[in-house]
Motif scaffolding. Sequence first.
Motif, PDB file in Angstrom:
ATOM      1  N   ILE A  90       0.858  -1.185   0.000  1.00 11.59           N
ATOM      2  CA  ILE A  90       0.000   0.000   0.000  1.00 11.59           C
ATOM      3  C   ILE A  90       0.894   1.234   0.000  1.00 11.59           C
ATOM      4  N   ILE A  91       0.515   2.217  -0.788  1.00 17.81           N
ATOM      5  CA  ILE A  91       1.280   3.473  -0.795  1.00 17.81           C
ATOM      6  C   ILE A  91       0.369   4.578  -0.293  1.00 17.81           C
ATOM      7  N   GLY A  92       0.787   5.234   0.765  1.00 20.12           N
ATOM      8  CA  GLY A  92      -0.007   6.298   1.385  1.00 20.12           C
ATOM      9  C   GLY A  92      -0.645   5.780   2.658  1.00 20.12           C
ATOM     10  N   VAL A  93       0.016   6.008   3.787  1.00 14.80           N
ATOM     11  CA  VAL A  93      -0.503   5.465   5.045  1.00 14.80           C
ATOM     12  C   VAL A  93      -1.064   6.607   5.896  1.00 14.80           C
ATOM     13  N   GLY A  94      -2.096   7.250   5.348  1.00 16.98           N
ATOM     14  CA  GLY A  94      -2.819   8.293   6.087  1.00 16.98           C
ATOM     15  C   GLY A  94      -4.061   7.683   6.701  1.00 16.98           C
ATOM     16  N   ASN A  95      -5.175   8.410   6.641  1.00 18.99           N
ATOM     17  CA  ASN A  95      -6.432   7.914   7.238  1.00 18.99           C
ATOM     18  C   ASN A  95      -6.869   6.590   6.627  1.00 18.99           C
ATOM     19  N   LEU A  96      -7.044   6.616   5.301  1.00 18.51           N
ATOM     20  CA  LEU A  96      -7.577   5.437   4.616  1.00 18.51           C
ATOM     21  C   LEU A  96      -6.555   4.294   4.605  1.00 18.51           C
ATOM     22  N   GLY A  97      -5.313   4.625   4.286  1.00 19.58           N
ATOM     23  CA  GLY A  97      -4.258   3.611   4.222  1.00 19.58           C
ATOM     24  C   GLY A  97      -4.102   2.878   5.543  1.00 19.58           C
ATOM     25  N   THR A  98      -4.135   3.639   6.639  1.00 12.93           N
ATOM     26  CA  THR A  98      -3.996   3.018   7.964  1.00 12.93           C
ATOM     27  C   THR A  98      -5.155   2.054   8.215  1.00 12.93           C
ATOM     28  N   ASP A 118       5.239   5.381   2.629  1.00 11.62           N
ATOM     29  CA  ASP A 118       4.777   6.761   2.715  1.00 11.62           C
ATOM     30  C   ASP A 118       5.981   7.672   2.459  1.00 11.62           C
ATOM     31  N   ALA A 119       5.673   8.953   2.205  1.00 12.98           N
ATOM     32  CA  ALA A 119       6.755   9.905   1.936  1.00 12.98           C
ATOM     33  C   ALA A 119       6.990  10.821   3.135  1.00 12.98           C
ATOM     34  N   ASP A 120       6.090  10.783   4.095  1.00 11.79           N
ATOM     35  CA  ASP A 120       6.150  11.715   5.221  1.00 11.79           C
ATOM     36  C   ASP A 120       7.045  11.150   6.330  1.00 11.79           C
ATOM     37  N   PRO A 121       8.132  11.876   6.675  1.00 10.24           N
ATOM     38  CA  PRO A 121       9.041  11.364   7.713  1.00 10.24           C
ATOM     39  C   PRO A 121       8.324  11.102   9.038  1.00 10.24           C
ATOM     40  N   ALA A 122       7.199  11.799   9.270  1.00  7.60           N
ATOM     41  CA  ALA A 122       6.468  11.577  10.525  1.00  7.60           C
ATOM     42  C   ALA A 122       5.741  10.231  10.520  1.00  7.60           C
ATOM     43  N   VAL A 123       5.536   9.690   9.331  1.00  3.59           N
ATOM     44  CA  VAL A 123       4.796   8.416   9.209  1.00  3.59           C
ATOM     45  C   VAL A 123       5.758   7.237   9.024  1.00  3.59           C
ATOM     46  N   ILE A 124       6.857   7.490   8.301  1.00  2.00           N
ATOM     47  CA  ILE A 124       7.839   6.426   8.025  1.00  2.00           C
ATOM     48  C   ILE A 124       8.374   5.885   9.355  1.00  2.00           C
ATOM     49  N   VAL A 155      -2.978   7.612  -1.695  1.00  2.00           N
ATOM     50  CA  VAL A 155      -2.272   8.892  -1.580  1.00  2.00           C
ATOM     51  C   VAL A 155      -3.204   9.998  -2.075  1.00  2.00           C
ATOM     52  N   PRO A 156      -2.848  11.259  -1.867  1.00  5.28           N
ATOM     53  CA  PRO A 156      -3.672  12.320  -2.471  1.00  5.28           C
ATOM     54  C   PRO A 156      -3.674  12.182  -3.997  1.00  5.28           C
ATOM     55  N   GLY A 157      -4.764  12.569  -4.625  1.00  9.82           N
ATOM     56  CA  GLY A 157      -4.911  12.452  -6.077  1.00  9.82           C
ATOM     57  C   GLY A 157      -3.734  13.042  -6.839  1.00  9.82           C
ATOM     58  N   SER A 162       1.999  10.000 -10.885  1.00 11.31           N
ATOM     59  CA  SER A 162       3.456   9.794 -10.917  1.00 11.31           C
ATOM     60  C   SER A 162       3.823   8.517 -10.156  1.00 11.31           C
ATOM     61  N   LEU A 163       3.076   8.228  -9.092  1.00  6.31           N
ATOM     62  CA  LEU A 163       3.346   6.970  -8.374  1.00  6.31           C
ATOM     63  C   LEU A 163       2.942   5.771  -9.235  1.00  6.31           C
ATOM     64  N   ALA A 164       1.818   5.903  -9.947  1.00  2.00           N
ATOM     65  CA  ALA A 164       1.388   4.789 -10.813  1.00  2.00           C
ATOM     66  C   ALA A 164       2.465   4.521 -11.871  1.00  2.00           C
ATOM     67  N   PHE A 178      -7.660   4.012  -4.918  1.00  2.00           N
ATOM     68  CA  PHE A 178      -8.679   4.665  -4.096  1.00  2.00           C
ATOM     69  C   PHE A 178      -8.695   6.174  -4.319  1.00  2.00           C
ATOM     70  N   THR A 179      -7.736   6.692  -5.070  1.00  2.00           N
ATOM     71  CA  THR A 179      -7.685   8.147  -5.250  1.00  2.00           C
ATOM     72  C   THR A 179      -8.717   8.572  -6.295  1.00  2.00           C
ATOM     73  N   PRO A 180      -9.085   9.852  -6.299  1.00  2.00           N
ATOM     74  CA  PRO A 180     -10.069  10.284  -7.302  1.00  2.00           C
ATOM     75  C   PRO A 180      -9.469  10.380  -8.701  1.00  2.00           C
ATOM     76  N   GLU A 181      -8.154  10.234  -8.817  1.00  2.00           N
ATOM     77  CA  GLU A 181      -7.461  10.402 -10.091  1.00  2.00           C
ATOM     78  C   GLU A 181      -7.707   9.217 -11.029  1.00  2.00           C
ATOM     79  N   ILE A 194     -11.753   2.425  -6.977  1.00  2.00           N
ATOM     80  CA  ILE A 194     -12.812   2.301  -5.977  1.00  2.00           C
ATOM     81  C   ILE A 194     -13.213   3.680  -5.513  1.00  2.00           C
ATOM     82  N   ASP A 195     -14.489   3.959  -5.651  1.00  2.00           N
ATOM     83  CA  ASP A 195     -14.974   5.281  -5.283  1.00  2.00           C
ATOM     84  C   ASP A 195     -16.236   5.140  -4.430  1.00  2.00           C
ATOM     85  N   LEU A 196     -16.090   5.406  -3.132  1.00  2.00           N
ATOM     86  CA  LEU A 196     -17.220   5.224  -2.225  1.00  2.00           C
ATOM     87  C   LEU A 196     -18.369   6.156  -2.590  1.00  2.00           C
ATOM     88  N   GLY A 197     -18.032   7.343  -3.100  1.00  2.00           N
ATOM     89  CA  GLY A 197     -19.074   8.298  -3.510  1.00  2.00           C
ATOM     90  C   GLY A 197     -19.977   7.688  -4.569  1.00  2.00           C
TER      91      GLY A 197
HETATM   92  N1  LIG Z   1     -12.084   5.879  -2.833  1.00  2.00           N
HETATM   93  C1  LIG Z   1     -12.710   6.247  -1.766  1.00  2.00           C
HETATM   94  O1  LIG Z   1     -13.816   5.838  -1.552  1.00  2.00           O
HETATM   95  C2  LIG Z   1     -12.007   7.169  -0.869  1.00  2.00           C
HETATM   96  C3  LIG Z   1     -12.485   7.458   0.393  1.00  2.00           C
HETATM   97  C4  LIG Z   1     -11.734   8.310   1.165  1.00  2.00           C
HETATM   98  C5  LIG Z   1     -10.547   8.831   0.638  1.00  2.00           C
HETATM   99  N2  LIG Z   1     -10.165   8.541  -0.611  1.00  2.00           N
HETATM  100  C6  LIG Z   1      -8.944   9.016  -1.254  1.00  2.00           C
HETATM  101  O2  LIG Z   1      -7.876   8.251  -0.705  1.00  2.00           O
HETATM  102  C7  LIG Z   1      -6.709   9.031  -0.679  1.00  2.00           C
HETATM  103  C8  LIG Z   1      -6.168   9.029   0.741  1.00  2.00           C
HETATM  104  O3  LIG Z   1      -7.090   9.666   1.626  1.00  2.00           O
HETATM  105  P1  LIG Z   1      -6.690   9.894   3.132  1.00  2.00           P
HETATM  106  O4  LIG Z   1      -7.846  10.520   3.781  1.00  2.00           O
HETATM  107  O5  LIG Z   1      -6.140   8.638   3.697  1.00  2.00           O
HETATM  108  O6  LIG Z   1      -5.499  10.968   2.961  1.00  2.00           O
HETATM  109  P2  LIG Z   1      -4.326  11.292   3.964  1.00  2.00           P
HETATM  110  O7  LIG Z   1      -3.855  12.662   3.620  1.00  2.00           O
HETATM  111  O8  LIG Z   1      -4.726  10.993   5.372  1.00  2.00           O
HETATM  112  O9  LIG Z   1      -3.183  10.228   3.571  1.00  2.00           O
HETATM  113  C9  LIG Z   1      -2.417  10.287   2.408  1.00  2.00           C
HETATM  114  C10 LIG Z   1      -1.025   9.752   2.715  1.00  2.00           C
HETATM  115  O10 LIG Z   1      -0.288   9.684   1.502  1.00  2.00           O
HETATM  116  C11 LIG Z   1       1.030  10.086   1.776  1.00  2.00           C
HETATM  117  N3  LIG Z   1       1.695  10.541   0.543  1.00  2.00           N
HETATM  118  C12 LIG Z   1       1.516  11.690  -0.140  1.00  2.00           C
HETATM  119  N4  LIG Z   1       2.313  11.726  -1.244  1.00  2.00           N
HETATM  120  C13 LIG Z   1       2.998  10.562  -1.244  1.00  2.00           C
HETATM  121  C14 LIG Z   1       3.978   9.998  -2.118  1.00  2.00           C
HETATM  122  N5  LIG Z   1       4.396  10.630  -3.226  1.00  2.00           N
HETATM  123  N6  LIG Z   1       4.468   8.786  -1.827  1.00  2.00           N
HETATM  124  C15 LIG Z   1       4.059   8.112  -0.717  1.00  2.00           C
HETATM  125  N7  LIG Z   1       3.152   8.600   0.152  1.00  2.00           N
HETATM  126  C16 LIG Z   1       2.624   9.799  -0.118  1.00  2.00           C
HETATM  127  C17 LIG Z   1       0.882  11.184   2.816  1.00  2.00           C
HETATM  128  O11 LIG Z   1       2.099  11.412   3.531  1.00  2.00           O
HETATM  129  C18 LIG Z   1      -0.227  10.630   3.686  1.00  2.00           C
HETATM  130  O12 LIG Z   1       0.275   9.850   4.754  1.00  2.00           O
HETATM  131  C19 LIG Z   1      -7.109  10.398  -1.225  1.00  2.00           C
HETATM  132  O13 LIG Z   1      -6.785  10.442  -2.590  1.00  2.00           O
HETATM  133  C20 LIG Z   1      -8.604  10.446  -1.013  1.00  2.00           C
HETATM  134  O14 LIG Z   1      -9.240  11.280  -1.966  1.00  2.00           O
HETATM  135  C21 LIG Z   1     -10.864   7.708  -1.342  1.00  2.00           C
END
Ligand SMILES: NC(=O)c1ccc[n+]([C@@H]2O[C@H](COP(=O)([O-])OP(=O)(O)OC[C@H]3O[C@@H](n4cnc5c(N)ncnc54)[C@H](O)[C@@H]3O)[C@@H](O)[C@H]2O)c1
Length: 210
Positions: A90-98, A118-124, A155-157, A162-164, A178-181, A194-197
């Motif tokens: 998994i790439i991006g360990v924020g709210n959803l990733g966690t 993740d790219a954030d030193p606070a998360v790594i 990750v954010p959209g 670029s990650l893909a 899971f991103t809107p991109e 996957i888009d929950l909306g």
């Molecule tokens: N598909 C859905 O149904 C759904 C629902 C909620 C959120 N989302 C999407 O999921 C994504 C994540 O949402 P979230 O709320 O967890 O966001 P978030 O900001 O909590 O987490 C994103 C994480 O990605 C990391 N990140 C950013 N750039 C990076 C990079 N280049 N390489 C590695 N890590 C990187 C950030 O440091 C952060 O930890 C968003 O794109 C959001 O729109 C989708």
Amino acid sequence: MSKEEIKIPKATLKRLPLYYRFVDTLYNSNVDRVSSKELSEGLQIDSATIRRDFSYFGELGKKGYGYNVAYLLNFFKTTLQQDMITKVAIIGVGNLGTALVNYNFTVSDRMKIEAAFDADPAVIGKHIGKIEVQDIERFEQIIEAQDIQIVILTVPGTAAQSLANRVTKSGIKGILNFTPERLTVPSGVHVHHIDLGIELQSLIFFMKNH
Ligand SMILES: NC(=O)c1ccc[n+]([C@@H]2O[C@H](COP(=O)([O-])OP(=O)(O)OC[C@H]3O[C@@H](n4cnc5c(N)ncnc54)[C@H](O)[C@@H]3O)[C@@H](O)[C@H]2O)c1
């Protein structure tokens, strides 16, 4: 005609995990047989769709008898290649990733998130269960060493494409996005978006119209 010669529609393939999970539950409840009507009620998929889906897989059931649950379970298991462990990163360990790392697919013990980046030193360096979040800089090295086959993007959209590009360059053939991109990937790479909306919108539509 052999199974290989039949082109199974994408929509049917997407329903396979639903069938698998439902049949697994029946099996664990000691149910021997199930009719397409019961499957339809349990899964909220109309029985004509179920019969059509199953027809792609050959003779799975007999008329008037229903389907043999153990046979179905074995069939779906094999078809989904549940007997091979699929390793996921998994790439991006924020709210959803966690949340996803914590959840780690209770549907199957043969699919596992084995690496998180993740790219954030606070998360790594953080631990989520047994998984330690790694620096995205080490992505190629780690996925090769751990034989990762699928990547989930949370990750954010703005960072998604670029990650893909980087992910597909490393040889990964499946991305769960899971991103809107909307991602552009080379041919031979599969992306599921996957888009929950959209799921909610379609639920509301069905509630209003059926
Ligand atoms: N598909 C859905 O149904 C759904 C629902 C909620 C959120 N989302 C999407 O999921 C994504 C994540 O949402 P979230 O709320 O967890 O966001 P978030 O900001 O909590 O987490 C994103 C994480 O990605 C990391 N990140 C950013 N750039 C990076 C990079 N280049 N390489 C590695 N890590 C990187 C950030 O440091 C952060 O930890 C968003 O794109 C959001 O729109 C989708």
